[in-house]
Design an enzyme around this catalytic site. Structure first.
Site, PDB file in Angstrom:
ATOM      1  N   LYS A  80       0.845  -1.206   0.000  1.00  0.00           N
ATOM      2  CA  LYS A  80       0.000   0.000   0.000  1.00  0.00           C
ATOM      3  C   LYS A  80       0.880   1.256   0.000  1.00  0.00           C
ATOM      4  O   LYS A  80       1.837   1.343   0.767  1.00  0.00           O
ATOM      5  CB  LYS A  80      -0.915  -0.013   1.233  1.00  0.00           C
ATOM      6  CG  LYS A  80      -1.951   1.119   1.239  1.00  0.00           C
ATOM      7  CD  LYS A  80      -2.923   0.996   2.419  1.00  0.00           C
ATOM      8  CE  LYS A  80      -3.968   2.107   2.406  1.00  0.00           C
ATOM      9  NZ  LYS A  80      -4.925   2.009   3.533  1.00  0.00           N
ATOM     10  N   SER A 155      -9.995   2.158   2.385  1.00  0.00           N
ATOM     11  CA  SER A 155      -9.064   2.847   1.537  1.00  0.00           C
ATOM     12  C   SER A 155      -8.044   1.965   0.819  1.00  0.00           C
ATOM     13  O   SER A 155      -7.469   2.377  -0.180  1.00  0.00           O
ATOM     14  CB  SER A 155      -8.303   3.869   2.381  1.00  0.00           C
ATOM     15  OG  SER A 155      -7.510   3.202   3.354  1.00  0.00           O
ATOM     16  N   SER A 179     -10.469  -0.185   6.654  1.00  0.00           N
ATOM     17  CA  SER A 179      -9.828  -0.126   5.330  1.00  0.00           C
ATOM     18  C   SER A 179      -9.104  -1.377   4.868  1.00  0.00           C
ATOM     19  O   SER A 179      -8.614  -1.417   3.740  1.00  0.00           O
ATOM     20  CB  SER A 179      -8.844   1.034   5.281  1.00  0.00           C
ATOM     21  OG  SER A 179      -9.551   2.221   5.016  1.00  0.00           O
TER      22      SER A 179
HETATM   23  N1  GLN Z   1     -13.615   4.405   5.482  1.00  0.00           N
HETATM   24  C1  GLN Z   1     -13.113   4.909   6.731  1.00  0.00           C
HETATM   25  C2  GLN Z   1     -12.740   6.360   6.590  1.00  0.00           C
HETATM   26  O1  GLN Z   1     -12.970   6.875   5.573  1.00  0.00           O
HETATM   27  C3  GLN Z   1     -11.936   4.077   7.192  1.00  0.00           C
HETATM   28  C4  GLN Z   1     -10.689   4.378   6.492  1.00  0.00           C
HETATM   29  C5  GLN Z   1      -9.537   3.566   6.970  1.00  0.00           C
HETATM   30  O2  GLN Z   1      -9.693   2.556   7.649  1.00  0.00           O
HETATM   31  N2  GLN Z   1      -8.343   4.017   6.615  1.00  0.00           N
HETATM   32  O3  GLN Z   1     -12.229   6.961   7.480  1.00  0.00           O
END
Ligand code: GLN
Length: 505
Positions: A80, A155, A179
């Protein structure tokens, strides 16, 4: 070459160690696959075959020299693009870091290297890991290999898509609110959020420091456990790193036996807002657990309903502080520095140009929630809710060994559907966020396809702090039973992969 793509990471590691196949051959097969499908999938922000093949050659040489490396030596991994890497750019999906070459490796990166894993490239993500679809990436969305018109989750959507599209057998992710688990669920693969502090945040570009947790993606539970073990464990460079041994995750994934295990179904997850096909597969998974010898009871976690609002105060508050470092002075983009403007003007112009709308929204929200006069009403209150959620988990884990729920309320939604509706986007993490707030461990494993759309559904298995091995034990048991039923893995049913040129088995 297709044959190599189809193998598990564990098998590839064995074959490479036995010198039946070289790390270079395995890596080349995946680079070819990346070249073939990337125009459609867009899982990677950066691929550099030369650097990658040099890593693979080095592993082959070490093996030829008689060195004994870990079980994943020579196996490729997609990384990532929020972990720093000295030999590849690191952008966090943001224009503000376009082309940035970090001067140091994240601990997760250096541990991948020490274990002999070969980094195939850096994967796409929502800008600074804020989002559930990769649509917030400054470099265009990633597409779900099951249906290219849909999101791969976020994400860490580049990492989930890369593994689901057979571009990589393994990938890394970070889970702040879901995410890893949400993208794993919507692409039909395995994704694990370790216990907070079980994997190092050093060199991970910070979003919300009290929540951010690196973890693995794979196409099966054992491979995820092997990758988890490879990069986890105490790190002196991270002051929140837990001083404890990595839970026995690999052993647990091999054990896959759950006779007598007490499983709690979270009463608060389900009902309105959940797709019927998701609930149907979830209820079948619960029946399956029972048939495998688990004792299933319903458990109530009354504060879980407040997790989402508490998260959307805590995460933006922390992000507003963390993202202050992108000031156009130290690294990254600099706009308007023509000798006539003050440092403040340059900072302001740079941040206006370099951050996308979701990142700006959260910085504003967080700054507001932390400002004097509002701190106690918003941030302080959210922290209290966080304690209540931890207490719900504690009470639940007195009754049961693991908790289960659907990972996400719906399957992968169409690209664009929620892009202009932040609230709808935030709902994707309804079931995953409590675990982030409490810091315990949770995994998502595939549990079938929804009847309405034929898209994958994830089963979430939550365990206490440092009970990561339980997630793998239960996940592996479910996986084994379902593979017997399906005659192979869920991905073997993915129609879109045919369109991507993949011939199954
Ligand atoms: N979808 C969540 C957010 O937008 C979690 C994102 C994440 O876990 N990095 O904050």
């Amino acid at each position: 070459m297709t044959e190599l793509l189809h193998k598990t990471a564990a098998e590839l590691g064995r074959l490479i160690a036995a010198r039946e196949v070289s790390a270079v051959e395995v890596t080349q097969a995946h680079l070819d696959r990346i070249a073939e499908v990337e125009p459609k999938v867009n899982a990677f922000l950066h691929v550099d075959p030369e650097t990658t093949l040099a890593q693979a050659r080095a592993v082959d040489e070490r093996i030829a020299g008689g060195e004994r490396l870990g079980p994943l030596a020579g196996v490729p991994v997609a990384h990532k693009d929020v972990f720093t890497t000295t030999d590849m750019p690191t952008t966090a999906g943001s224009k503000i870091l376009e082309g940035w070459r970090p001067p140091y490796d994240a601990t997760v990166t250096s541990r991948l290297r020490e274990a002999g894993l070969v980094i195939l490239g850096k994967t796409n993500l929502d800008e600074f890991a804020m989002g559930s679809s990769t649509e917030n990436s400054a470099y265009g969305p990633t597409r779900n290999p099951w249906d290219l018109s849909r999101i791969p989750g976020g994400s860490s959507g580049g990492s989930s898509a890369a593994v689901a599209a057979y571009e990589a057998p393994l990938s890394t992710g970070t889970d702040t609110g879901g995410s890893i688990r949400q993208p794993a669920a919507v692409t039909g693969i395995v994704g694990m959020k370790p216990t907070y502090g079980g994997s190092s945040r050093y060199g991970l570009i910070a979003f919300a420091s009290s929540l951010d947790t690196p973890g693995p993606f794979a196409r099966n539970v054992l491979d995820a456990a092997l990758l988890h073990e490879a990069f986890s464990g105490h790190d002196v460079m991270d002051s929140t790193s837990i001083h404890a041994h990595v839970p026995p995750v690999v052993e647990a994934a091999r054990q896959a036996d759950i006779a007598g295990l007490r499983v709690g179904v979270v009463k608060e997850f389900g009902g309105e807002g959940y797709q019927p096909g998701v609930l149907a597969r979830f209820h079948e998974a619960v029946e399956l657990l029972e048939s495998l010898g688990a004792k299933v009871v319903e458990v109530s976690c009354p504060s879980f309903g407040y997790a989402l609002p508490a998260y959307y105060l805590i995460a933006p508050s922390e992000c507003s502080s963390n993202l202050a470092r992108f000031d156009a002075m130290r690294y990254g983009l600099r706009v308007g520095d023509d000798g006539t403007r003050s440092a403040e003007e340059v900072m302001s112009m740079t941040r206006a140009a370099g951050f996308g709308p979701e990142v700006k929204r959260r910085i504003m929200l967080g700054t507001y929630a932390l400002s004097s006069g509002y701190y106690d009403a918003y941030y302080g209150q959210a922290q209290k809710v966080r304690t209540l959620i931890s207490r719900d988990f504690d009470a639940a884990f007195h009754q049961v060994d693991v908790l289960v729920s659907p990972t996400t309320p719906t399957t992968a939604f169409p690209i664009g559907e929620r892009a202009d509706d932040p609230m709808a986007m935030y709902l994707a993490d309804l079931c995953t966020i409590p675990t982030n707030l409490a810091g315990n461990a949770a995994i998502s494993v595939p549990c079938g396809l929804a009847d309405e759309d034929g898209l994958p559904v994830g089963l979430q298995i939550m365990a206490p702090v440092l009970g990561d091995d339980r997630c793998y034990r239960v996940g592996a048991a479910v996986e084994k039973a379902l593979e017997d039923r399906w005659g192979g893995s869920l991905l073997a049913k993915a129609p879109a992969l045919e369109g991507l040129g993949y011939q199954h088995g």
